[in-house]
Design an enzyme around this catalytic site. Structure first.
Site, PDB file in Angstrom:
ATOM      1  N   ARG B  68       0.835  -1.217   0.000  1.00  0.00           N
ATOM      2  CA  ARG B  68       0.000   0.000   0.000  1.00  0.00           C
ATOM      3  C   ARG B  68       0.858   1.252   0.000  1.00  0.00           C
ATOM      4  O   ARG B  68       0.475   2.268  -0.569  1.00  0.00           O
ATOM      5  CB  ARG B  68      -0.898  -0.003   1.243  1.00  0.00           C
ATOM      6  CG  ARG B  68      -1.964  -1.082   1.167  1.00  0.00           C
ATOM      7  CD  ARG B  68      -2.808  -1.077   2.432  1.00  0.00           C
ATOM      8  NE  ARG B  68      -3.761  -2.170   2.401  1.00  0.00           N
ATOM      9  CZ  ARG B  68      -4.022  -2.949   3.438  1.00  0.00           C
ATOM     10  NH1 ARG B  68      -3.403  -2.767   4.583  1.00  0.00           N
ATOM     11  NH2 ARG B  68      -4.910  -3.925   3.331  1.00  0.00           N
ATOM     12  N   ASP B 199       6.243 -22.631   7.358  1.00  0.00           N
ATOM     13  CA  ASP B 199       6.513 -22.617   8.794  1.00  0.00           C
ATOM     14  C   ASP B 199       8.027 -22.584   8.862  1.00  0.00           C
ATOM     15  O   ASP B 199       8.684 -23.592   8.579  1.00  0.00           O
ATOM     16  CB  ASP B 199       5.974 -23.880   9.475  1.00  0.00           C
ATOM     17  CG  ASP B 199       6.257 -23.872  10.975  1.00  0.00           C
ATOM     18  OD1 ASP B 199       7.154 -23.123  11.413  1.00  0.00           O
ATOM     19  OD2 ASP B 199       5.593 -24.613  11.708  1.00  0.00           O
ATOM     20  N   HIS B 200       8.587 -21.421   9.205  1.00  0.00           N
ATOM     21  CA  HIS B 200      10.039 -21.283   9.020  1.00  0.00           C
ATOM     22  C   HIS B 200      10.824 -22.246   9.895  1.00  0.00           C
ATOM     23  O   HIS B 200      11.988 -22.517   9.639  1.00  0.00           O
ATOM     24  CB  HIS B 200      10.484 -19.839   9.237  1.00  0.00           C
ATOM     25  CG  HIS B 200      10.505 -19.423  10.668  1.00  0.00           C
ATOM     26  ND1 HIS B 200       9.452 -18.813  11.286  1.00  0.00           N
ATOM     27  CD2 HIS B 200      11.448 -19.578  11.619  1.00  0.00           C
ATOM     28  CE1 HIS B 200       9.752 -18.596  12.551  1.00  0.00           C
ATOM     29  NE2 HIS B 200      10.954 -19.043  12.778  1.00  0.00           N
ATOM     30  N   GLU B 238      11.723 -19.267  24.986  1.00  0.00           N
ATOM     31  CA  GLU B 238      12.336 -17.998  24.578  1.00  0.00           C
ATOM     32  C   GLU B 238      12.614 -17.189  25.822  1.00  0.00           C
ATOM     33  O   GLU B 238      11.803 -17.193  26.747  1.00  0.00           O
ATOM     34  CB  GLU B 238      11.361 -17.210  23.710  1.00  0.00           C
ATOM     35  CG  GLU B 238      11.266 -17.668  22.293  1.00  0.00           C
ATOM     36  CD  GLU B 238      10.266 -16.806  21.550  1.00  0.00           C
ATOM     37  OE1 GLU B 238      10.677 -15.780  21.001  1.00  0.00           O
ATOM     38  OE2 GLU B 238       9.079 -17.152  21.557  1.00  0.00           O
ATOM     39  N   HIS B 262       4.960 -24.495  15.141  1.00  0.00           N
ATOM     40  CA  HIS B 262       6.322 -24.976  15.395  1.00  0.00           C
ATOM     41  C   HIS B 262       6.350 -26.223  16.265  1.00  0.00           C
ATOM     42  O   HIS B 262       7.000 -27.219  15.945  1.00  0.00           O
ATOM     43  CB  HIS B 262       7.161 -23.896  16.086  1.00  0.00           C
ATOM     44  CG  HIS B 262       7.208 -22.594  15.354  1.00  0.00           C
ATOM     45  ND1 HIS B 262       7.030 -22.501  13.999  1.00  0.00           N
ATOM     46  CD2 HIS B 262       7.432 -21.336  15.790  1.00  0.00           C
ATOM     47  CE1 HIS B 262       7.136 -21.227  13.633  1.00  0.00           C
ATOM     48  NE2 HIS B 262       7.376 -20.501  14.715  1.00  0.00           N
TER      49      HIS B 262
END
Lengths: 336, 511
Positions: B68, B199-200, B238, B262
Site C-alpha cells: 500500500r 513454517d520457518h 524464549e 512450530h
C-alpha cells in the site's frame, strides 16, 4: 565464501623429533591430546595426505588446512620425501584448536621428512597414521602421479593442480594426458578445475533467461584467454558440452581467465562474455543480443584461493564426468 | 528436484551439467506482497541477497514489490539496498531490475498494473512467465490478494511449461474454522500443489536433522518406541518477552503463535514412521498420520492436561523485566497466555502409553528448543544401592537451537578403587562437525519455493490436523477453564506445570 573460513587458530602444542619411529609419532599424538585441559569431542571428516612438496610448500599447505580446520576437521599428514639423504624420519606433530562460531574444533597435523629409501615407499607410512573409517585424500601439490603410484592406490580421492604440474605452463598436453588417464581410473579432483567454477557458473547462467537459451544451439566462435592449462580446460569444457568442433575454440595467453562466445539464433546475433579484469577480485558476466535486453551478473571471488579451492575439493572428492569430458577435449585443443 | 528443462519448458542448457548439484532457482519473478513491511526487509531481502551471492539465483530474476505504501521503483530499490547494507557485488546487479507496484490489495488497478509490470519484467529480464507470489502481508488479506490475482489471470501459468506458485506466511487461520475457510477460498483460485504454506521452523537445518538422525542411522530407530522410551519432553523456550509485538501477541497467544505450528511440527517429526522417501509426499503423508494419532482432548482433559500461564515481572539474564500486562500494546487485564505446558497422548502402536510433555513460553530463563527422550530404566541394576547413586536414566536430547547437536546421557564407572557408576553426558555439536555455512531458514524455504520443492511446506491436511489438536484448548479456555496462572519472568513457567509430570512421577528437565 571467505568469511566462513575466517576463524581464530592456535597451535596448542607441538612435539618434534629427528630420527624417530612411526610409533613414537602416534604415541606423541595421544600424549598431546591427553595433555589438554579442555576435553572437546573430536569430530573428524577426513585424512589429507600432502605429498611432493618442499618445506615452503608444506607450510602453505598446512596453513590452508588450518584455515579449513573448522570446515573439514581432520588430520593432515605432510610428507616431504628426501630419498638422497641418510635413512631416517624427522617428525613434527602439532595439535590445533580452532574456535569457529563458538565451537571448539580440534585438528592435528603431522609433518614427516622421510629420508633415504623409505622416501620411495611412502604408502607404508600412511596406514598407521590415517584416521579410521574416514576418507583418505592424497594431494599431489606439484605433480601428476603415475597411475601405478602406491599412494594413488591407497587414496579414496586424489587431488592435483594442473597449473602446478611441471611443464604444464609451457606445453600442457602431457599433463592433460596423464590426468585424463588418472581420472578414468580414480576419483580425481583438479584444483585448477575447481577454481574455474565461478566462470562456469556465470557463463552457464547467461543462457538461463528464455531469450538467450536458443543461442546455445548457434555458437560459432569461442575465445578463451588465460594461462596454459586453465584456458585449455575451460575451452575443452565449452567444446565438449556444446559439441563444438575444436576449430571453433580459440585460445589466447592472458594472466586472467576470460571467455567470449559469439552465437546466432533465428538470424539474431548474440555475444556472451565472462571476464576478470586486472586488479579486481570480481568476475563479470554479460549477455547481449539483438532484440533482447542486456544482462549482467557480478560475482566476488574468494580472496584467498588456496583454502577455498581445497575446501571445495574436499567437499566433493568424487569423479566428475564433466571434468573428464573437458580434459579429453582440452587434450585436443592443446595438441593442435 | 526437477531438472532444468522440466522447470522452464526451455531447451536444456548443457553448460549446467555438473554445476546444478548446488540447487539453483529457474528464471522467475518473485512478487512480494507486503514488500514495504518488516518481514520483507528483515528476512526476505537478506535471504535473497545471500542466495544471489551463493550463485543460487539466475540472471533472469526479478522482485516485484507490491504494497500500500506509495513508492517509486527507484525508492523500492533503495529500500532493498538499505535492507542489506553489507551486500556482495551481485546484489546491485539484481536490484537494478526490481520493480514496485503500490495500491490496495482489493483494487483492480493494483493488479492491472502488476500484470503489466510482470510482462515488462518478462521482456526485460527473461523471466519466462514464471512467478512465485509471496504473501508477506497481514494475514487478514491473504485470501483477498489470492482472489485478486485470479481475477487478473495471475494465478495460472500463461503458457505450458511455466509455473505460478503462492507462498502463504503464518498464521494460517485463527482456529479450525477460519483455517478451513482460508483453505476454501485459496483452493478456489489456486490448486493445492501451487500452495506453499510456510513454517520457518521446518527451514531450520537442525529440524531437518531430526529426520537425518532417525532415518540415516540404524542404532536409534530400534529404541525409538514405547518399549524403550519412558517419556518425551519437547521444549520451545524464549527468554524474550513480546517486545513491540504486544498488539499482535494479544490476539495470538503462545498456543496460536508457537504450539499450533512450530511445536506440532517438531512433535510430528519426532513421531513419524520411517517414510519410503524423504520427499514432498513421503514425509508429509507420514506427518499427517502422526498428527492424526495425537489424541484430541475432551474438555475435562484440557482442564487436567494443560497449563496456561502468563509471565509477571521478574529477572532475566541479570536484568529486571516487566510483566506481560505491563508490556506495550497489552491490556492491563489481558488473559492472553504466554506459556503453554501440556501432556499429550499418542494413540498408535509405536507410542501408546508414552506421555509427551510439551512446553513453550516467553520470558523463560533461556532460548532453547529441544526434544528429549528419556529411556526406561534397565530391567535389573546389578549394583548395590550406594554404587549407583549418581546414575540417572538414559536420555537422548536433540538440541535444535541454539547449540545444535545431540546429547546422550549414559552411565559410566567413576574412576577409582570403588565400583561406583554415575551419569555422564556425551555431546555432539553439529557446528563442530560441519562449518559449512548452513542456509538460514528463509533462504532455504525461498529457494525451495522457487525450485518447486514443497517437502518443507505445510500441506492443507497437516494444517487442519494441527488445528484439530489445539481446537479443544481454545474452546475450553474461552470458558475460562483452567484458570490462567502467573509465573515470574525468568523461571521455567508456572509451578502448576510441574504437576502435569508429577502425576506420572516425572520432572521437567532443565535444558
Amino acid at each position: 565464501m571467505a568469511d566462513a573460513l575466517a576463524v581464530a587458530d592456535h597451535p596448542l602444542s607441538v612435539w618434534e623429533g629427528d630420527g624417530v619411529t612411526i610409533s613414537e609419532v602416534t604415541g606423541a599424538l595421544v600424549r598431546l591430546r591427553r595433555g589438554q585441559p579442555e576435553t572437546a569431542t573430536r569430530t573428524s571428516s577426513v585424512t589429507l595426505v600432502v605429498v611432493g612438496v618442499d618445506e615452503d610448500e608444506a607450510t602453505a599447505a598446512t596453513n590452508a588446512m588450518h584455515r579449513l580446520g573448522a570446515r573439514h576437521p581432520g588430520r593432515t599428514l605432510v610428507l616431504v620425501p628426501d630419498p638422497d639423504a641418510e635413512r631416517g624420519i624427522d617428525a613434527r606433530v602439532a595439535l590445533h584448536h580452532t574456535e569457529a562460531e563458538g565451537h571448539a574444533v580440534w585438528s592435528e597435523d603431522i609433518r614427516l621428512r622421510v629420508r633415504g629409501p623409505a622416501a620411495r615407499h611412502l604408502d607404508s607410512l600412511i596406514e598407521p597414521l590415517t584416521l579410521p573409517d574416514l576418507p583418505l585424500c592424497v594431494w599431489f601439490v606439484a605433480s601428476a602421479p603415475a597411475l601405478h603410484d602406491p599412494l594413488v592406490a591407497v587414496a579414496d580421492a586424489v587431488l592435483v593442480d594442473l597449473r602446478q604440474i611441471p611443464g604444464a605452463a609451457g606445453d600442457p598436453a602431457p599433463a592433460l594426458i596423464s590426468l585424463t588417464r588418472l581420472a578414468a581410473e580414480r576419483s580425481l579432483v583438479d584444483l585448477s578445475w575447481v577454481r574455474l567454477m565461478p566462470w562456469r557458473e556465470l557463463l552457464a547462467g547467461m543462457f538461463d533467461p528464455a531469450p538467450y537459451r536458443p543461442f546455445l544451439d548457434g555458437v560459432h566462435a569461442v575465445e578463451v584467454c588465460g594461462l596454459p592449462g586453465p584456458r585449455h580446460l575451460l575451452g575443452g569444457w565449452i567444446a565438449s558440452q556444446l559439441r563444438l568442433p575444436s576449430f571453433a575454440v580459440q585460445l589466447r595467453q592472458e594472466d586472467h581467465v576470460s571467455v567470449v562466445i559469439a552465437a546466432t539464433a533465428d538470424g539474431r546475433s548474440g555475444r556472451f562474455s565472462v571476464e576478470r579484469r586486472a586488479g579486481e577480485h570480481l568476475v563479470r558476466a554479460r549477455a547481449e543480443a539483438d532484440g533482447a535486453p542486456a544482462h549482467e551478473l557480478v560475482l566476488a571471488l574468494p580472496t584467498d584461493t588456496l583454502p577455498w579451492s581445497l575446501g571445495a575439493a574436499l567437499s566433493r572428492p568424487y569423479r566428475d564426468p564433466v571434468y573428464e569430458e573437458s580434459l579429453a577435449a582440452a587434450v585436443l585443443l592443446a595438441r593442435r | 528436484m526437477a531438472t532444468d528443462a522440466q522447470d522452464t519448458g526451455l531447451p536444456p542448457n548443457p553448460l549446467l551439467a555438473g554445476i546444478s548439484t548446488e540447487r539453483r532457482a529457474p528464471p522467475l519473478a518473485l512478487v512480494v506482497f507486503g514488500a514495504s513491511g518488516d518481514l520483507a526487509s528483515r528476512k526476505l531481502l537478506p535471504a535473497l541477497e545471500r542466495l544471489a551471492s551463493r550463485r543460487q539465483l539466475p540472471a533472469a530474476f526479478a522482485v516485484v514489490g507490491v504494497a500500500r505504501t506509495e513508492m517509486t521503483d527507484e525508492e523500492f530499490r533503495d529500500m532493498c539496498r538499505k535492507a542489506v547494507p553489507d551486500a556482495g557485488p551481485s546484489w546491485e546487479g539484481l536490484v537494478k531490475g526490481f520493480r514496485y507496484v503500490s495500491g490496495e490489495y482489493a483494487s483492480a488497478p493494483t493488479f492491472e498494473r502488476l500484470a503489466q509490470v510482470l510482462e515488462e519484467v518478462d521482456q526485460a529480464r527473461g523471466t519466462g512467465g514464471n512467478r512465485v507470489h509471496y504473501l508477506a502481508t497481514v494475514p487478514g488479506v491473504f485470501a483477498e490478494v489470492a482472489e485478486s490475482l485470479a481475477r487478473h489471470g495471475l494465478n495460472k501459468p500463461s503458457h505450458e511449461g511455466a509455473f505460478v506458485r503462492i507462498v502463504v506466511e503464518k498464521p494460517y487461520g485463527r482456529d479450525l474454522a477460519s483455517a478451513l475457510e482460508l483453505d476454501d477460498r485459496l483452493h478456489k483460485v489456486f490448486d493445492e500443489p501451487q500452495l506453499y504454506r510456510i513454517d520457518h521452523y521446518l527451514g531450520k537445518e537442525t529440524v531437518q536433522n531430526v529426520l537425518a538422525l532417525r532415518f540415516a542411522n540404524a542404532i536409534f530407530e530400534p529404541v525409538w518406541d514405547r518399549r524403550y522410551v519412558d517419556h518425551v519432553q519437547i521444549t520451545v523456550a524464549e527468554e524474550l518477552g513480546v517486545g513491540h509485538r504486544g498488539g499482535f501477541y494479544e490476539s495470538a497467544g503462545a498456543l496460536r503463535d508457537i504450539v499450533q505450528n512450530h511445536v506440532l511440527q517438531v512433535l510430528a517429526l519426532t513421531l513419524v514412521e520411517p517414510p519410503a522417501t524423504i520427499d514432498a509426499k513421503g514425509i508429509r503423508d507420514e506427518k499427517v498420520k502422526a498428527l492424526r494419532a495425537v489424541e484430541i482432548m475432551t474438555p475435562d482433559e484440557v482442564a487436567t492436561n494443560v497449563v496456561r500461564g502468563q509471565y509477571g515481572p521478574g529477572w532475566v539474564e541479570g536484568e529486571p523485566v516487566p510483566g506481560y500486562r505491563d508490556e506495550e500494546g497489552v491490556a492491563p487485564d489481558s488473559s492472553t497466555e504466554t506459556y503453554v505446558g501440556m501432556r499429550l497422548r499418542v494413540d498408535n502402536w509405536r507410542w501408546a502409553g508414552v506421555p509427551f510433555y510439551v512446553r513453550t513460553g516467553k520470558r523463560l530463563p533461556k532460548r532453547v528448543t529441544e526434544v528429549a527422550m528419556q529411556f526406561r530404566e534397565v530391567p535389573h541394576l546389578p549394583f548395590q544401592k550406594g554404587q549407583a547413586r549418581g546414575l540417572g536414566p538414559n536420555t537422548l536430547v536433540l538440541r535444535i537451537q541454539p547449540d545444535e547437536g545431540i546429547t546422550l546421557r549414559f552411565g559410566a564407572k567413576v574412576p577409582g578403587q570403588e565400583f561406583r557408576v554415575r551419569s555422564v553426558s556425551m555431546d555432539f555439536s553439529y557446528g563442530a562437525a560441519f562449518l559449512e555455512e548452513a542456509p538460514e531458514a528463509y533462504e532455504r524455504l525461498l529457494l525451495d519455493a522457487m525450485v518447486g520443492d514443497p517437502t518443507l511446506f505445510i500441506r492443507a491436511d497437516e494444517v487442519e490436523q494441527a488445528w484439530r489438536i489445539v481446537e479443544p484448548l481454545l474452546e475450553v479456555w474461552a470458558e475460562g477453564r483452567p484458570p490462567l496462572v502467573p509465573y515470574a519472568a525468568g523461571t521455567w513457567g508456572p509451578p502448576e506445570a510441574d504437576g502435569l509430570l508429577a502425576w506420572d512421577g516425572h520432572r521437567w528437565r532443565t535444558p
